[in-house]
Scaffold this motif. Sequence first.
Motif, PDB file in Angstrom:
ATOM      1  N   VAL A 132      40.971 131.001  48.790  1.00 39.64           N
ATOM      2  CA  VAL A 132      40.997 130.236  50.038  1.00 39.64           C
ATOM      3  C   VAL A 132      41.798 128.947  49.864  1.00 39.64           C
ATOM      4  O   VAL A 132      42.528 128.530  50.775  1.00 39.64           O
ATOM      5  CB  VAL A 132      39.557 129.941  50.520  1.00 39.64           C
ATOM      6  CG1 VAL A 132      39.538 128.901  51.622  1.00 39.64           C
ATOM      7  CG2 VAL A 132      38.882 131.224  50.990  1.00 39.64           C
ATOM      8  N   MET A 133      41.702 128.318  48.709  1.00 37.52           N
ATOM      9  CA  MET A 133      42.362 127.031  48.492  1.00 37.52           C
ATOM     10  C   MET A 133      43.874 127.151  48.293  1.00 37.52           C
ATOM     11  O   MET A 133      44.568 126.136  48.179  1.00 37.52           O
ATOM     12  CB  MET A 133      41.723 126.292  47.317  1.00 37.52           C
ATOM     13  CG  MET A 133      40.284 125.851  47.603  1.00 37.52           C
ATOM     14  SD  MET A 133      40.000 125.113  49.228  1.00 37.52           S
ATOM     15  CE  MET A 133      40.961 123.640  49.113  1.00 37.52           C
ATOM     16  N   ILE A 134      44.400 128.363  48.295  1.00 35.67           N
ATOM     17  CA  ILE A 134      45.854 128.539  48.246  1.00 35.67           C
ATOM     18  C   ILE A 134      46.477 128.112  49.576  1.00 35.67           C
ATOM     19  O   ILE A 134      47.570 127.547  49.607  1.00 35.67           O
ATOM     20  CB  ILE A 134      46.215 130.003  47.914  1.00 35.67           C
ATOM     21  CG1 ILE A 134      45.841 130.312  46.467  1.00 35.67           C
ATOM     22  CG2 ILE A 134      47.682 130.298  48.166  1.00 35.67           C
ATOM     23  CD1 ILE A 134      45.968 131.765  46.081  1.00 35.67           C
ATOM     24  N   PHE A 135      45.767 128.341  50.678  1.00 36.86           N
ATOM     25  CA  PHE A 135      46.334 128.098  51.998  1.00 36.86           C
ATOM     26  C   PHE A 135      46.710 126.646  52.273  1.00 36.86           C
ATOM     27  O   PHE A 135      47.809 126.399  52.807  1.00 36.86           O
ATOM     28  CB  PHE A 135      45.404 128.658  53.080  1.00 36.86           C
ATOM     29  CG  PHE A 135      45.343 130.150  53.057  1.00 36.86           C
ATOM     30  CD1 PHE A 135      46.371 130.912  53.595  1.00 36.86           C
ATOM     31  CD2 PHE A 135      44.285 130.798  52.460  1.00 36.86           C
ATOM     32  CE1 PHE A 135      46.328 132.298  53.555  1.00 36.86           C
ATOM     33  CE2 PHE A 135      44.225 132.178  52.407  1.00 36.86           C
ATOM     34  CZ  PHE A 135      45.255 132.929  52.962  1.00 36.86           C
ATOM     35  N   PRO A 136      45.881 125.657  51.938  1.00 38.79           N
ATOM     36  CA  PRO A 136      46.338 124.276  52.176  1.00 38.79           C
ATOM     37  C   PRO A 136      47.627 123.947  51.420  1.00 38.79           C
ATOM     38  O   PRO A 136      48.503 123.261  51.951  1.00 38.79           O
ATOM     39  CB  PRO A 136      45.182 123.409  51.667  1.00 38.79           C
ATOM     40  CG  PRO A 136      43.998 124.283  51.674  1.00 38.79           C
ATOM     41  CD  PRO A 136      44.504 125.678  51.450  1.00 38.79           C
ATOM     42  N   GLY A 137      47.751 124.450  50.202  1.00 38.72           N
ATOM     43  CA  GLY A 137      48.977 124.224  49.435  1.00 38.72           C
ATOM     44  C   GLY A 137      50.188 124.860  50.098  1.00 38.72           C
ATOM     45  O   GLY A 137      51.270 124.272  50.140  1.00 38.72           O
ATOM     46  N   LEU A 138      49.994 126.082  50.625  1.00 37.41           N
ATOM     47  CA  LEU A 138      51.099 126.746  51.325  1.00 37.41           C
ATOM     48  C   LEU A 138      51.522 125.968  52.568  1.00 37.41           C
ATOM     49  O   LEU A 138      52.718 125.781  52.809  1.00 37.41           O
ATOM     50  CB  LEU A 138      50.691 128.169  51.729  1.00 37.41           C
ATOM     51  CG  LEU A 138      50.668 129.205  50.623  1.00 37.41           C
ATOM     52  CD1 LEU A 138      50.116 130.531  51.143  1.00 37.41           C
ATOM     53  CD2 LEU A 138      52.046 129.403  50.035  1.00 37.41           C
ATOM     54  N   TYR A 139      50.540 125.530  53.354  1.00 37.91           N
ATOM     55  CA  TYR A 139      50.873 124.750  54.549  1.00 37.91           C
ATOM     56  C   TYR A 139      51.585 123.454  54.177  1.00 37.91           C
ATOM     57  O   TYR A 139      52.555 123.060  54.834  1.00 37.91           O
ATOM     58  CB  TYR A 139      49.616 124.435  55.358  1.00 37.91           C
ATOM     59  CG  TYR A 139      48.970 125.647  55.988  1.00 37.91           C
ATOM     60  CD1 TYR A 139      49.731 126.642  56.602  1.00 37.91           C
ATOM     61  CD2 TYR A 139      47.594 125.806  55.972  1.00 37.91           C
ATOM     62  CE1 TYR A 139      49.137 127.755  57.172  1.00 37.91           C
ATOM     63  CE2 TYR A 139      46.991 126.917  56.546  1.00 37.91           C
ATOM     64  CZ  TYR A 139      47.767 127.882  57.149  1.00 37.91           C
ATOM     65  OH  TYR A 139      47.179 128.972  57.719  1.00 37.91           O
ATOM     66  N   PHE A 176      55.393 122.562  55.125  1.00 40.42           N
ATOM     67  CA  PHE A 176      55.641 121.340  55.900  1.00 40.42           C
ATOM     68  C   PHE A 176      56.713 120.505  55.206  1.00 40.42           C
ATOM     69  O   PHE A 176      57.669 120.056  55.848  1.00 40.42           O
ATOM     70  CB  PHE A 176      54.350 120.520  56.060  1.00 40.42           C
ATOM     71  CG  PHE A 176      54.591 119.092  56.443  1.00 40.42           C
ATOM     72  CD1 PHE A 176      55.009 118.756  57.719  1.00 40.42           C
ATOM     73  CD2 PHE A 176      54.426 118.073  55.506  1.00 40.42           C
ATOM     74  CE1 PHE A 176      55.252 117.433  58.073  1.00 40.42           C
ATOM     75  CE2 PHE A 176      54.660 116.750  55.855  1.00 40.42           C
ATOM     76  CZ  PHE A 176      55.080 116.431  57.137  1.00 40.42           C
ATOM     77  N   ALA A 177      56.563 120.303  53.909  1.00 39.56           N
ATOM     78  CA  ALA A 177      57.501 119.462  53.173  1.00 39.56           C
ATOM     79  C   ALA A 177      58.914 120.036  53.216  1.00 39.56           C
ATOM     80  O   ALA A 177      59.867 119.323  53.556  1.00 39.56           O
ATOM     81  CB  ALA A 177      57.037 119.316  51.722  1.00 39.56           C
ATOM     82  N   ALA A 178      59.044 121.312  52.898  1.00 38.51           N
ATOM     83  CA  ALA A 178      60.377 121.918  52.825  1.00 38.51           C
ATOM     84  C   ALA A 178      61.056 121.951  54.195  1.00 38.51           C
ATOM     85  O   ALA A 178      62.232 121.575  54.327  1.00 38.51           O
ATOM     86  CB  ALA A 178      60.269 123.329  52.256  1.00 38.51           C
ATOM     87  N   GLN A 205      54.595 122.587  62.706  1.00 38.70           N
ATOM     88  CA  GLN A 205      53.619 123.663  62.932  1.00 38.70           C
ATOM     89  C   GLN A 205      52.738 123.857  61.700  1.00 38.70           C
ATOM     90  O   GLN A 205      51.533 124.076  61.816  1.00 38.70           O
ATOM     91  CB  GLN A 205      54.316 124.981  63.262  1.00 38.70           C
ATOM     92  CG  GLN A 205      54.900 125.052  64.646  1.00 38.70           C
ATOM     93  CD  GLN A 205      55.756 126.298  64.842  1.00 38.70           C
ATOM     94  OE1 GLN A 205      55.900 127.121  63.952  1.00 38.70           O
ATOM     95  NE2 GLN A 205      56.339 126.415  66.021  1.00 38.70           N
ATOM     96  N   ASN A 206      53.335 123.767  60.519  1.00 43.03           N
ATOM     97  CA  ASN A 206      52.558 123.915  59.292  1.00 43.03           C
ATOM     98  C   ASN A 206      51.648 122.723  59.057  1.00 43.03           C
ATOM     99  O   ASN A 206      50.546 122.882  58.520  1.00 43.03           O
ATOM    100  CB  ASN A 206      53.483 124.154  58.097  1.00 43.03           C
ATOM    101  CG  ASN A 206      53.854 125.601  57.987  1.00 43.03           C
ATOM    102  OD1 ASN A 206      53.077 126.415  57.501  1.00 43.03           O
ATOM    103  ND2 ASN A 206      55.018 125.958  58.478  1.00 43.03           N
ATOM    104  N   LEU A 207      52.061 121.535  59.470  1.00 42.31           N
ATOM    105  CA  LEU A 207      51.186 120.368  59.382  1.00 42.31           C
ATOM    106  C   LEU A 207      49.980 120.561  60.301  1.00 42.31           C
ATOM    107  O   LEU A 207      48.847 120.284  59.913  1.00 42.31           O
ATOM    108  CB  LEU A 207      51.960 119.102  59.754  1.00 42.31           C
ATOM    109  CG  LEU A 207      51.197 117.788  59.621  1.00 42.31           C
ATOM    110  CD1 LEU A 207      50.781 117.551  58.169  1.00 42.31           C
ATOM    111  CD2 LEU A 207      52.054 116.639  60.127  1.00 42.31           C
ATOM    112  N   LYS A 208      50.234 121.079  61.503  1.00 49.62           N
ATOM    113  CA  LYS A 208      49.146 121.383  62.440  1.00 49.62           C
ATOM    114  C   LYS A 208      48.207 122.424  61.831  1.00 49.62           C
ATOM    115  O   LYS A 208      46.985 122.283  61.873  1.00 49.62           O
ATOM    116  CB  LYS A 208      49.692 121.899  63.766  1.00 49.62           C
ATOM    117  CG  LYS A 208      48.604 122.352  64.740  1.00 49.62           C
ATOM    118  CD  LYS A 208      49.105 123.380  65.728  1.00 49.62           C
ATOM    119  CE  LYS A 208      49.456 124.641  65.018  1.00 49.62           C
ATOM    120  NZ  LYS A 208      49.207 125.880  65.612  1.00 49.62           N
TER     121      LYS A 208
END
Length: 147
Positions: A81-88, A92-94, A113-116
Amino acid sequence: MMQMDTLDQNIELESDKLKINNSIRENLLTTAKWARFLAIIGFVFTGIFGLFSLVILISALASGVPLLIGMGLGYMIISVVMIFPGLYLIRFAASTEKGLGSNKQGEFDYGIQNLKSLFKFVGIYTIVMIGLYILIFLMAGSVNALV
């Protein structure tokens, strides 16, 4: 008369358009750099936590202790589950850096959108965790009442 009203509305909308000035651009770029850093740290710790949960799960299966098996599975689920915040965060950064660097609206929009999505994920995760804590307190209270 109808055309004039529409024309006035379009002129109003044009004057109310959002503008990204240099200060906002620099703040977003700085935010994107910190987001990339936090995403990388998050991935590293998620990987370590995943390996830790795998070790617990393997040793629990070898020993046959049901509580350790459940704990290992729980930790494994948390690490996935904790992979998802890193992906978002990394998306967002890239996308924000790419969109602001090349003035591509689509890239910038994808970053936002990824920040949201990150904040939505954190909000839902928080609600679920509060619910679990309430459930645990209620279960602990009912066990104490029985004893």
